[in-house]
Design a protein around this motif. Structure first.
Motif, short mmCIF file in Angstrom:
data_model
loop_
_atom_site.label_atom_id
_atom_site.label_comp_id
_atom_site.label_asym_id
_atom_site.label_seq_id
_atom_site.Cartn_x
_atom_site.Cartn_y
_atom_site.Cartn_z
N ILE A 221 131.96 44.32 86.10
CA ILE A 221 132.22 45.56 85.62
C ILE A 221 133.57 45.25 84.84
N LEU A 222 134.59 44.45 85.55
CA LEU A 222 135.69 44.50 84.75
C LEU A 222 135.36 43.49 83.33
N ALA A 223 134.37 42.63 83.56
CA ALA A 223 134.30 41.79 82.51
C ALA A 223 133.83 42.37 81.27
N THR A 224 132.80 43.36 81.51
CA THR A 224 132.14 44.13 80.38
C THR A 224 133.03 45.13 79.83
N LEU A 225 134.08 45.69 80.71
CA LEU A 225 135.23 46.65 80.33
C LEU A 225 136.40 45.74 79.21
N ALA A 226 136.41 44.75 79.89
CA ALA A 226 137.63 44.00 79.06
C ALA A 226 137.02 43.42 77.50
N LEU A 227 135.45 43.11 77.53
CA LEU A 227 134.94 42.73 76.41
C LEU A 227 134.96 44.01 75.49
N ALA A 228 134.41 45.16 75.81
CA ALA A 228 134.25 46.15 75.04
C ALA A 228 135.78 46.68 74.35
N LEU A 229 136.94 46.79 75.29
CA LEU A 229 138.09 47.14 75.06
C LEU A 229 138.70 46.12 74.25
N GLY A 230 138.75 44.96 74.71
CA GLY A 230 139.71 43.76 74.22
C GLY A 230 139.06 43.51 72.82
N THR A 231 137.69 43.46 72.65
CA THR A 231 137.28 42.88 71.13
C THR A 231 137.76 44.20 70.31
N ALA A 232 137.58 45.34 70.64
CA ALA A 232 138.05 46.46 69.95
C ALA A 232 139.51 46.39 69.43
N LEU A 233 140.23 46.18 70.26
CA LEU A 233 141.81 46.12 70.05
C LEU A 233 142.27 44.87 69.29
N GLY A 234 141.31 43.75 69.86
CA GLY A 234 141.72 42.65 69.04
C GLY A 234 141.16 42.76 67.49
N ALA A 235 140.15 43.35 67.10
CA ALA A 235 139.69 43.64 65.76
C ALA A 235 141.04 44.40 64.83
N ALA A 236 141.36 45.38 65.78
CA ALA A 236 142.48 46.08 64.99
C ALA A 236 143.60 45.65 64.70
N LEU A 238 144.37 42.23 65.12
CA LEU A 238 144.43 40.74 64.48
C LEU A 238 143.87 41.06 63.13
N PHE A 239 143.09 41.79 62.96
CA PHE A 239 142.03 41.76 61.53
C PHE A 239 142.43 43.14 60.62
N GLY A 240 143.08 44.04 61.37
CA GLY A 240 143.42 45.11 60.67
C GLY A 240 141.95 46.10 60.30
N VAL A 241 140.87 45.89 61.07
CA VAL A 241 139.72 46.80 61.07
C VAL A 241 139.73 47.55 62.11
N SER A 242 138.90 48.68 61.84
CA SER A 242 138.85 49.79 62.87
C SER A 242 138.52 49.49 64.09
N LEU A 243 138.96 50.22 65.05
CA LEU A 243 138.41 49.99 66.80
C LEU A 243 136.82 50.16 66.59
N ALA A 244 136.39 51.10 65.82
CA ALA A 244 134.88 51.29 65.96
C ALA A 244 134.07 50.09 65.45
N LEU A 245 134.31 49.36 64.52
CA LEU A 245 133.95 48.02 64.09
C LEU A 245 134.11 47.07 65.13
N GLY A 246 135.16 46.87 65.73
CA GLY A 246 135.19 45.76 66.94
C GLY A 246 134.19 46.07 68.12
N ALA A 247 134.42 47.41 68.37
CA ALA A 247 133.33 47.73 69.52
C ALA A 247 131.84 47.59 69.22
N PHE A 248 131.55 48.22 68.03
CA PHE A 248 130.21 47.88 67.54
C PHE A 248 129.89 46.48 67.58
#
Length: 667
Positions: A221-236, A238-248
């Protein structure tokens, strides 16, 4: 208390949302309405407790992440491609025309072009949550018309992601684009997508499988949470794109893993909880005073959403060769706006394209359209009949011939089976072999697809939490079988069924002894406790193996069933049956002996055999060619291979065995 601000705001928001959602469901409205009204109640524009909007909004961002992650998790290009003829031209054309209408209305109100674009984008997309609920409640989700509507929404979701990428590049003043900024934004988004696709499509599934092999549910469960939140925040970041795109994108990659179903199940509670906070935060932004002062604008916007968008869809039905019912179902499903409109509106506020009062107007349109959306679905059949009464218009809209009848209209004298698990699968197989009409209600998409391949009539929906049972033809059914393992869900299904069809026989499985009584009180006539039935079957085989008489074994099993299924019995008398059975069998035995070929008794009657006078044992049964003859009379002729059932004491049975198996008996 200052240190508990976060906890207080979460607690108050969730409690208010609970009562708001409960009230909405009691009024047969989507819970989203209740959540938003709860937000209005604790918002700064109403008296009483005022929640910390900043705190709740930050928590609501997690709701956005989990919503978009769920969209990506269930995204399927294959599903979209199957309905491409409807979804692609329909979604793109409808979004374009609705956006232009929104811009025109905004300019009429004196808004800027940028504000008009935000309004147009917001009203051009519908709520996936509301659409799916409406299709499920009306038994349309697994129909071609419902699948077309879902594909339409998938394309709108993709367009929303693109709009969120492009919006920061809109000029804050004026009506043009900052083309350089737009190019840079698209380049960053493209690099992010490429990096995630080339690296993440192997790394993420491998990581999930590795964590799964640790056999730790918490780590998974922690791994899945980290993937969802970490990818969204990393996208915002590091790449300046929206949280929505990273999570999607994270959801799409996880969806390719064989563990995607488990990920979806584990994240569901988090998604639901934070989505509730998201809708509460939306309600907190609404200014009721502004809406009252501008009630005319609210009504105009609501009419545009609930009548203008369906009218656009129907007009497109005149252009493209769609079935008329598909156009009607899609029109009803898209006559509302919801969560993605809120996300776009929030993005517009953060970029200063719209102000808070303008955002309140968008939210008011959402409240009106979501509230009335169930009524739009109920207008589908009357609208279809009206169109059929105008042959020229009907022929122009319906260029695919007569639509197949709905499931509830095409079946009668059937068995309704809720759940297609192991138990439901056996029932479907047996009823199919016996050619008894049956209808399955199932919530799992993979099982629904399997049932479609088997050509089994199916309704896709949650029978415990939607109105899907209203479309199962219960008043014409012969019986209902509820096989779901969750006892709480079974109780809700039985209660709903009893209110819809008071005389319909209900067979239901129970998980506990207490559940047996609760299900009986709710109106189930036949209740099966699988664990108890399995235990009784084991006991039956054990007692028969030990030589106990079959009739007495069944008598004991029936006594136990009466005691367990009838809570009014004390069970003392019934359990005495077993003691009597044990006492009787201790003094007398029953055994089966096969008449051997060549035995002198073959061809003679039982009277001539004189078994009792010769051995002391009595013949009580005879089995021949799988037919059982109980208490055969004296004229019954014995044949080689007959299995003869005898009772008597040990010495008597030994003598009888010699008589029936010896070849040289003299008579």
């Amino acid at each position: 208390m200052h240190e508990m601000t976060l906890l207080i705001n979460i607690a108050v928001a969730l409690v208010a949302a609970f009562f708001g959602g409960l009230a909405a469901r009691r009024l047969a409205l989507p819970p989203i309405i209740g959540y938003m009204l709860a937000g209005i109640a604790i918002g700064p524009s109403t008296p009483g407790f005022v929640g910390d909007l900043n705190t709740i909004s930050q928590l609501a961002e997690m709701g956005v992440i989990f919503l978009m992650f769920g969209v990506g998790l269930h995204f399927s290009l294959g599903d979209l491609w199957r309905v491409r003829n409807v979804a692609i031209p329909g979604a793109l054309g409808q979004m374009l025309l609705a956006t232009l209408l929104g811009v025109a209305l905004a300019r009429l109100w004196g808004w800027s072009t940028a504000s008009g674009l935000v309004l147009g984008f917001s009203i051009s997309i519908a709520s996936t949550v509301v659409l799916l609920r409406g299709l499920m409640d009306n038994g349309l989700l697994n129909t071609p018309h419902g699948q077309a509507a879902v594909g339409w929404l998938v394309l709108e979701d993709l367009a929303t992601v693109f709009i969120l990428i492009v919006m920061p590049s809109l000029a804050a003043t004026g009506a043009g684009f900052d083309w350089l900024n737009l190019g840079a934004t698209l380049l960053k988004a493209g690099l992010f997508v490429l990096l995630l696709m080339f690296v993440g499509q192997k790394l993420i599934p491998w990581l999930l499988l590795t964590i799964a092999h640790t056999k730790s549910r918490e780590l998974f469960i922690l791994a899945t949470l980290a993937l969802a939140l970490g990818t969204a925040l990393g996208a915002a970041q590091l790449f300046g794109v929206s949280l929505a795109l990273g999570a999607f994108m994270a959801g799409i990659l996880v969806g390719r893993s064989p563990l995607s179903h488990q990920v979806g199940a584990d994240l569901l509670p988090f998604r639901e909880a934070f989505s509730v906070l998201f809708f509460v935060s939306i309600g907190m932004l609404v200014n009721p005073g502004y809406l009252v002062d501008n009630i005319g604008s609210v009504l105009v916007l609501a009419v545009l959403i609930m009548i203008g968008k369906p009218a656009i869809t129907m007009l497109m039905g005149l252009i493209f060769p769609w079935p008329a019912r598909t156009a009607l179902v899609v029109s009803a499903g898209l006559s509302q706006i919801g969560e993605f409109s809120f996300i776009l509106g929030q993005a517009g506020m953060s970029l200063n394209f719209i102000n808070r009062d303008q955002y309140s107007l968008i939210l008011a349109g959402a409240l009106c359209s979501i509230t009335l959306n169930p009524a739009m679905f109920r207008l589908i059949l009357p609208a279809e009949r009206w169109l059929q009464g105008h042959p020229a218009l009907w022929r122009a809209l319906n260029r695919h011939g007569t639509a197949p009848p709905a499931v509830e209209e095409s079946i009668a004298d059937h068995v309704v089976i809720v759940g297609f698990g192991q138990v439901g699968r056996y029932i479907v197989t047996v009823l199919g072999q016996m050619r008894i009409p049956h209808l399955v209600v199932e919530t799992d998409a993979a099982r629904v697809e399997e049932l479609a391949r088997l050509k089994v009539p199916t309704l896709f929906g949650d029978a415990a939490n939607s109105e899907v049972l209203e479309h199962a033809g219960l008043n014409r059914a012969r019986t209902m079988v509820v096989t779901v393992p969750e006892e709480a869900a079974a109780e809700m299904i039985v209660s709903a069924t009893r209110s819809l069809a008071p005389s319909l026989p209900i067979i239901v499985r129970a998980a506990t002894d207490h559940g047996v009584q609760r299900l009986a009180d709710l109106g189930a006539q036949h209740i099966v406790h699988p664990q108890m039935e399995g235990g009784l079957e084991i006991v039956r085989h054990t007692l028969l193996q030990l030589g106990f008489p079959m009739r007495e074994v069944y008598r004991y099993a029936d006594a136990v069933r009466r005691e367990r299924y009838d809570s009014g019995r004390d069970g003392v008398t019934d359990h005495r049956v077993l003691n009597e059975l044990i006492g009787a069998v201790n003094s007398i035995e029953i055994t089966w002996i096969t008449l051997s070929p060549g035995n002198a008794l073959a061809g003679r009657t039982l009277e001539d055999a004189a078994v009792r006078s010769r051995t002391g044992a009595s013949v009580v049964a005879l089995q021949r060619d799988r037919n059982l003859i109980a208490n055969p009379n004296s004229s019954t002729v014995l044949m080689p291979g007959d299995r003869v059932g005898l009772i008597g004491e040990s010495e008597q049975l030994e003598a009888a065995e010699k008589l029936f198996t010896s070849g040289g008996v003299t008579l």
